[in-house]
Scaffold this motif. Structure first.
Motif, PDB file in Angstrom:
ATOM      1  N   ASN A 146       0.943  -1.267  -0.009  1.00 45.08           N
ATOM      2  CA  ASN A 146       0.076  -0.043   0.040  1.00 45.08           C
ATOM      3  C   ASN A 146       0.786   1.415   0.024  1.00 45.08           C
ATOM      4  O   ASN A 146       1.823   1.631   1.104  1.00 45.08           O
ATOM      5  N   PRO A 147       0.928   1.890  -1.147  1.00 47.72           N
ATOM      6  CA  PRO A 147       1.917   3.105  -1.215  1.00 47.72           C
ATOM      7  C   PRO A 147       1.449   4.274  -0.072  1.00 47.72           C
ATOM      8  O   PRO A 147       2.498   5.003   0.271  1.00 47.72           O
ATOM      9  N   VAL A 148       0.216   4.278   0.410  1.00 49.17           N
ATOM     10  CA  VAL A 148      -0.203   5.456   1.673  1.00 49.17           C
ATOM     11  C   VAL A 148       0.587   5.097   2.877  1.00 49.17           C
ATOM     12  O   VAL A 148       1.396   5.772   3.407  1.00 49.17           O
ATOM     13  N   LEU A 149       0.063   3.769   3.133  1.00 45.83           N
ATOM     14  CA  LEU A 149       0.675   3.170   4.529  1.00 45.83           C
ATOM     15  C   LEU A 149       2.066   3.031   4.792  1.00 45.83           C
ATOM     16  O   LEU A 149       2.717   3.479   5.473  1.00 45.83           O
ATOM     17  N   SER A 150       2.831   2.671   3.530  1.00 41.30           N
ATOM     18  CA  SER A 150       4.120   2.640   3.529  1.00 41.30           C
ATOM     19  C   SER A 150       5.107   3.957   3.450  1.00 41.30           C
ATOM     20  O   SER A 150       6.055   4.083   3.562  1.00 41.30           O
ATOM     21  N   ARG A 151       4.437   5.326   3.341  1.00 45.50           N
ATOM     22  CA  ARG A 151       5.020   6.151   3.523  1.00 45.50           C
ATOM     23  C   ARG A 151       5.075   6.732   5.051  1.00 45.50           C
ATOM     24  O   ARG A 151       5.722   7.753   5.455  1.00 45.50           O
ATOM     25  N   TRP A 152       4.849   5.778   5.943  1.00 46.48           N
ATOM     26  CA  TRP A 152       4.687   6.160   7.408  1.00 46.48           C
ATOM     27  C   TRP A 152       6.202   6.414   7.835  1.00 46.48           C
ATOM     28  O   TRP A 152       6.633   7.280   8.844  1.00 46.48           O
ATOM     29  N   LEU A 153       7.296   5.671   7.115  1.00 43.51           N
ATOM     30  CA  LEU A 153       8.611   6.071   7.407  1.00 43.51           C
ATOM     31  C   LEU A 153       9.438   6.223   6.010  1.00 43.51           C
ATOM     32  O   LEU A 153       9.432   5.515   5.116  1.00 43.51           O
ATOM     33  N   ASP A 154      10.204   7.363   6.103  1.00 48.27           N
ATOM     34  CA  ASP A 154      10.842   7.576   4.796  1.00 48.27           C
ATOM     35  C   ASP A 154      12.430   7.340   5.054  1.00 48.27           C
ATOM     36  O   ASP A 154      13.103   7.693   6.114  1.00 48.27           O
ATOM     37  N   VAL A 155      13.178   6.191   4.384  1.00 49.63           N
ATOM     38  CA  VAL A 155      14.281   5.874   4.521  1.00 49.63           C
ATOM     39  C   VAL A 155      15.307   6.501   3.443  1.00 49.63           C
ATOM     40  O   VAL A 155      15.150   6.175   2.372  1.00 49.63           O
TER      41      VAL A 155
END
Length: 207
Positions: A146-155
């Motif tokens: 999920n591209p939205v939920l996976s934005r919770w952390l920027d690496v």
């Protein structure tokens, strides 16, 4: 005889102190709990703590039944029959759900707002092998994310060590049965700075 007893005693004490030596991943001793570690008084929310240190494992969370399971990617293990969302290191996917970013910074404030842009999972790839990182490439496998939920952390991997920047935002996850859940990821490592130990707050808004 006394000398042998003195030699054996520390070894026996060491074995006794190995809490959870043969325990399951989500059946850890209270001093270092994983799973549903806290529940709100009304039973609609709480805190989750997930061991997502492995790149070869998805962790599946079933909020309705308060159950957590795992599946090894490289062994081809199947997902459980019932789950709501899953975490792979810092990647997140849903079980036919959709997610949106909210303007809130507290899950208890989150409500379903008209105009939010809900996004379904999309075909992507997740890292399963970091052993070749120094050679300039990583091992990947296809997976929906999920591209939205996976934005919770920027690496940010452009520098070494990488720079980790949590969004601290509340995300709304609408499950396939219509249940609306607020999620806020609050930590990506533990007190010993072990990356991949994830904490998050959740709250079921309506069901």
């Amino acid at each position: 005889m006394k000398l042998k007893q003195l030699i054996l005693l520390p070894a026996l004490l060491a074995l006794v102190s190995c809490d959870g030596l043969f325990g399951g991943l989500y059946d850890e001793p209270a001093k270092n709990p994983f799973g549903f570690v806290q529940r709100d008084d009304d039973g609609r929310g709480g805190i989750l703590r997930i061991d997502a240190t492995s790149y070869t494992r998805w962790t599946y969370i079933d909020l309705h039944h308060r159950h957590i399971d795992t599946a090894n990617i490289t062994l081809g293990q199947a997902a459980p029959a019932e789950w709501d969302f899953a975490i792979h290191h810092y990647d997140v996917k849903t079980h036919n759900g959709i997610a949106a970013e909210s303007p809130f910074d507290n899950v208890n404030m989150a409500i379903d707002l008209e105009g939010l842009n809900y996004i379904a999972d999309a075909d992507s790839q997740v890292v399963i092998d970091m052993s070749t990182m120094m050679e300039g490439y990583l091992g990947y496998t296809p997976s929906p994310v999920n591209p939205v939920l996976s934005r919770w952390l920027d690496v940010d991997l452009s520098t070494m060590p990488p720079i980790y920047t949590p969004s601290n935002k509340v995300y709304l996850l609408r499950l396939s049965d219509g249940t609306l859940v607020a999620l806020q990821f609050t930590a990506y490592m533990d007190e010993a700075f072990t990356k991949g130990i994830i904490s998050l707050r959740y709250r079921i808004i309506n069901d």
